[in-house]
Design a protein around this motif. Structure first.
Motif, PDB file in Angstrom:
ATOM      1  N   LEU A   1      22.339  41.848  60.853  1.00 11.74           N
ATOM      2  CA  LEU A   1      22.496  43.261  60.487  1.00 11.74           C
ATOM      3  C   LEU A   1      21.975  44.134  61.615  1.00 11.74           C
ATOM      4  O   LEU A   1      22.637  45.060  62.060  1.00 11.74           O
TER       5      LEU A   1
ATOM      6  N   VAL B   1      35.570  49.927  55.341  1.00 17.80           N
ATOM      7  CA  VAL B   1      35.379  48.615  54.724  1.00 17.80           C
ATOM      8  C   VAL B   1      33.876  48.342  54.699  1.00 17.80           C
ATOM      9  O   VAL B   1      33.229  48.405  55.746  1.00 17.80           O
ATOM     10  N   PRO B   2      33.308  48.078  53.546  1.00 15.55           N
ATOM     11  CA  PRO B   2      31.851  47.860  53.472  1.00 15.55           C
ATOM     12  C   PRO B   2      31.446  46.664  54.325  1.00 15.55           C
ATOM     13  O   PRO B   2      32.162  45.680  54.414  1.00 15.55           O
ATOM     14  N   ASN B   3      30.307  46.781  54.923  1.00 11.86           N
ATOM     15  CA  ASN B   3      29.806  45.727  55.792  1.00 11.86           C
ATOM     16  C   ASN B   3      29.209  44.578  54.977  1.00 11.86           C
ATOM     17  O   ASN B   3      28.289  44.761  54.186  1.00 11.86           O
ATOM     18  N   ALA B   4      29.778  43.408  55.220  1.00 10.63           N
ATOM     19  CA  ALA B   4      29.385  42.242  54.426  1.00 10.63           C
ATOM     20  C   ALA B   4      27.979  41.764  54.766  1.00 10.63           C
ATOM     21  O   ALA B   4      27.277  41.207  53.913  1.00 10.63           O
ATOM     22  N   VAL B   5      27.566  41.987  55.986  1.00  9.41           N
ATOM     23  CA  VAL B   5      26.245  41.516  56.392  1.00  9.41           C
ATOM     24  C   VAL B   5      25.156  42.313  55.686  1.00  9.41           C
ATOM     25  O   VAL B   5      24.220  41.747  55.117  1.00  9.41           O
ATOM     26  N   ALA B   6      25.314  43.628  55.692  1.00  6.13           N
ATOM     27  CA  ALA B   6      24.336  44.485  55.018  1.00  6.13           C
ATOM     28  C   ALA B   6      24.297  44.151  53.528  1.00  6.13           C
ATOM     29  O   ALA B   6      23.230  43.998  52.929  1.00  6.13           O
TER      30      ALA B   6
ATOM     31  N   VAL C   1      21.000  36.575  58.468  1.00  5.42           N
ATOM     32  CA  VAL C   1      21.698  37.759  57.971  1.00  5.42           C
ATOM     33  C   VAL C   1      20.963  39.027  58.393  1.00  5.42           C
ATOM     34  O   VAL C   1      21.559  39.972  58.908  1.00  5.42           O
ATOM     35  N   ALA C   2      19.656  39.029  58.205  1.00  2.99           N
ATOM     36  CA  ALA C   2      18.860  40.185  58.607  1.00  2.99           C
ATOM     37  C   ALA C   2      18.997  40.408  60.110  1.00  2.99           C
ATOM     38  O   ALA C   2      19.217  41.524  60.586  1.00  2.99           O
TER      39      ALA C   2
ATOM     40  N   THR D   1      25.699  35.221  51.129  1.00  6.09           N
ATOM     41  CA  THR D   1      26.689  35.509  52.159  1.00  6.09           C
ATOM     42  C   THR D   1      28.087  35.188  51.697  1.00  6.09           C
ATOM     43  O   THR D   1      29.037  35.357  52.448  1.00  6.09           O
ATOM     44  N   LYS D   2      28.199  34.702  50.496  1.00 10.90           N
ATOM     45  CA  LYS D   2      29.528  34.325  49.995  1.00 10.90           C
ATOM     46  C   LYS D   2      30.227  33.411  51.000  1.00 10.90           C
ATOM     47  O   LYS D   2      31.402  33.565  51.303  1.00 10.90           O
ATOM     48  N   THR D   3      29.466  32.504  51.511  1.00  9.59           N
ATOM     49  CA  THR D   3      29.995  31.555  52.473  1.00  9.59           C
ATOM     50  C   THR D   3      29.474  30.167  52.136  1.00  9.59           C
ATOM     51  O   THR D   3      28.320  30.011  51.751  1.00  9.59           O
TER      52      THR D   3
ATOM     53  N   LEU E   1      22.519  40.945  53.054  1.00  8.39           N
ATOM     54  CA  LEU E   1      21.071  41.028  53.216  1.00  8.39           C
ATOM     55  C   LEU E   1      20.439  41.501  51.906  1.00  8.39           C
ATOM     56  O   LEU E   1      19.482  40.920  51.409  1.00  8.39           O
TER      57      LEU E   1
ATOM     58  N   ARG F   1      36.765  42.946  59.840  1.00  7.71           N
ATOM     59  CA  ARG F   1      36.436  44.337  59.510  1.00  7.71           C
ATOM     60  C   ARG F   1      35.134  44.403  58.717  1.00  7.71           C
ATOM     61  O   ARG F   1      34.376  45.354  58.839  1.00  7.71           O
ATOM     62  N   GLU F   2      34.920  43.437  57.875  1.00  7.31           N
ATOM     63  CA  GLU F   2      33.695  43.384  57.071  1.00  7.31           C
ATOM     64  C   GLU F   2      32.483  42.979  57.907  1.00  7.31           C
ATOM     65  O   GLU F   2      31.368  42.991  57.420  1.00  7.31           O
ATOM     66  N   GLY F   3      32.756  42.525  59.111  1.00  8.35           N
ATOM     67  CA  GLY F   3      31.672  42.055  59.956  1.00  8.35           C
ATOM     68  C   GLY F   3      31.203  40.656  59.619  1.00  8.35           C
ATOM     69  O   GLY F   3      30.121  40.242  60.024  1.00  8.35           O
ATOM     70  N   LYS F   4      32.028  39.907  58.876  1.00 11.80           N
ATOM     71  CA  LYS F   4      31.631  38.534  58.580  1.00 11.80           C
ATOM     72  C   LYS F   4      31.809  37.625  59.782  1.00 11.80           C
ATOM     73  O   LYS F   4      31.153  36.597  59.883  1.00 11.80           O
TER      74      LYS F   4
END
Lengths: 339, 339
Positions: free
Chosen positions: A54, B46-51, A50-51, B59-61, B54, A112-115
């Motif tokens: 980012l 849209v807020p970035n899910a990766v940030a 994740v880091a 990761t909600k995955t 972190l 869009r969320e970058g997932k």
DNA sequence: TTAGAAAATTTAAACGGTTAAATATTATCT
DNA sequence: AGATAATATTTAACCGTTTAAATTTTCTAA
């Protein structure tokens, strides 16, 4: 959780050095390199994705959007995607839409969320054009698999449905059939359109008439196909088709069951060709002649294409990959027309 | 890419305020709140899910580890997982192992890298004990679905295989069968063991003998089942079983095909019960009696369980959920023994 | 009017990596 | 030996969020 700082401390070097060693991105003296590697070993360190993501602005993850993994068409495609993704160090998240609007919106949100770094869309319908157009405009990597959308400038990987249906029709004609029906599927999909149009073209090219009452819309559903087929069998022989090309193998099964339930025989009274060549088509007691779609390859190529697109810096023209289909002849298409 | 900073600037507030508005985590005056929301709207943020991930260390995955999505058993289970995951705001990544060691190691890596918050393992075999044990010890959330592993203290969701096979055997006995065979599957799995032991117990309880030559190991494979079945049919009637319980529906199909290819009839000469109740079991021309496994529910519960585990702060004892099976009676089990 | 409390907002430090730029070290040449 | 160049290592900024702590603003009551 053990982080890069722990490794740095443990090895008596800076975090940068650790990073350089791990990624092989700068020369590090053998002694230090060794100390770092040892610390990694001892502390059982795994860098946090994740880091990393980012910083790198990616996740090495692809999203596969499909209507329903439970539909036996999709698992092969999904596997093709996953294998190709895996090979390139990507993971694959599965996004079932169940044909619900809300779900496709969620899928789009993921990118869009970058997932996910890109979307492989295997369930595209006309109505999605707007949403997807927007995504493409914003520069997100997208590829359509199996189904494409008119007017959407984007990579796609599809089967040669035209060729597939043509080979089915020609095969029937070669056996002497002239009265050929078609059981079509879900209207809004490119797949349905292409197969339908291909059917009409092939028939017309051979100088055979298209009878509207023999073009049955089954939505790809077993039961609807069963009913439509049962209706057809109620007609007198002269009014009936002698052969039918089906949108998919489930439809073909519905046709066969209806024919036999009414006391007729497949292929003697009705010859049948399906589409997709699902696994059961090949079983002893079904022996369905079917047009094989390279499902695995479609998924594989789609994943490769989008990964390529993601990793390439320069943009390039959208490309369309069309994979060949193959008529797999078994029993249900018969040896020829008789009576 | 538009970030929270852009929103803050555009709305003339600090990033903290934006965050508080978006997450509803502190009171923000209506005027500012409105400005923020408007900026979000205008810039299509849209807020970035990766940030976010972190910071939140998640990761909600979820990862779903299975041997092969192409195996018709798994899509339903996968869908159950995905639906439950989706409902809780999680995504699901699909990890096909193809029964390869390297692939399961990769799956385990995913959780160590922090790419997934938990692992649903549907393809566990004895050999994985070590790897998984380690993971559990390190506190990673894991749940076993469908297959469990002896001695691994971890949540699991499985079908009541014992009950399933017992109902099959009892049904045969109720029809008058006494010579009952079993075609078993892949040795290392709990599913196989449970069904095999259940069979033996049910037979013994009824005072019926277990004949070793009627316990055939098919590895769950159609072709091996076909061969074994063909061999059985070569024996004189007195030496043959009159009924067979199959490890899964593919095996049942192999048995049926072999029986009929040798000129015998199902169920008259050999009654057959399968396991899993795959979709084709219910089709007109197969009509296979089968023990239905709640595949979707297994996946669903497994996902719910692990999400619960992830979100709960306190640890709790591992739990085991056992879901009931159901014997779906169709044609292949027959109406009783005769001759 | 103003001190003090309460409420609203902002600042800045995380989260765990990567990497450009700065610095320290070593090698090379006169 | 000293200046310079080359090499090795470290420092610190950055990725885009969240949130504790600090700060500012508003309210309350003497």
């Amino acid at each position: 959780m053990v982080t890069i700082k722990d490794i740095a401390k443990h090895a008596g070097v800076s975090v940068a050095t650790v990073s350089y060693v791990l990624n092989n991105t700068r020369y590090v003296s053998p002694q230090r390199r060794e100390r770092v590697l040892q610390a990694v070993e001892e502390l059982n360190y795994v860098p946090n994705a994740v880091a990393r993501g980012l910083r790198a602005r990616n996740t090495k993850t692809l999203g596969l959007v499909l209507s329903d993994i439970t539909n036996p068409f999709f698992p092969d495609l999904a596997k093709g995607c996953e294998d190709a993704a895996q090979a390139a160090g990507f993971s694959l998240v599965m996004l079932n839409t169940n044909e619900q609007r809300e779900r496709i919106i969620n899928a789009v949100l993921q990118i869009r969320e970058g997932k996910v770094d890109g979307l492989i869309i295997a369930s595209a319908v006309k109505q999605d054009l707007g949403i997807l157009q927007e995504l493409v405009l914003e520069g997100y990597p997208i590829v359509l698999a199996h189904r494409r959308i008119q007017d959407l400038q984007v990579d796609s990987v599809v089967a040669d449905n035209f060729q597939g249906v043509t080979s089915a029709v020609r095969y029937f004609i070669s056996l002497g059939h002239t009265r050929i029906a078609m059981f079509t599927g879900v209207d809004e999909t490119s797949v349905n359109m292409e197969r339908k149009e291909g059917f009409i073209k092939a028939m017309t090219d051979a100088g055979l008439p298209i009878r509207q009452e023999w073009m049955c819309n089954t939505l790809g559903d077993y039961q609807l196909a069963y009913n439509a087929s049962a209706n057809l069998m109620r007609l007198p022989w002269e009014e009936r088709p002698t052969a039918v090309v089906c949108m998919n193998d489930m439809v073909a099964l519905g046709v066969m069951d209806a024919v036999e339930d009414r006391g007729y025989q497949v292929p003697a009274d009705m010859a049948v060709i399906g589409f997709d060549d699902l696994f059961f088509a090949g079983t002893q007691r079904i022996q369905l002649t079917s047009v094989r779609i390279p499902r695995y390859e479609i998924g594989q190529q789609a994943a490769r294409l989008i990964i390529d697109r993601i990793q390439r810096t320069k943009t390039m023209e959208p490309m369309e990959i069309v994979l060949p289909t193959q008529l797999v002849v078994r029993k249900t298409s018969g040896d020829g027309i008789y009576r």
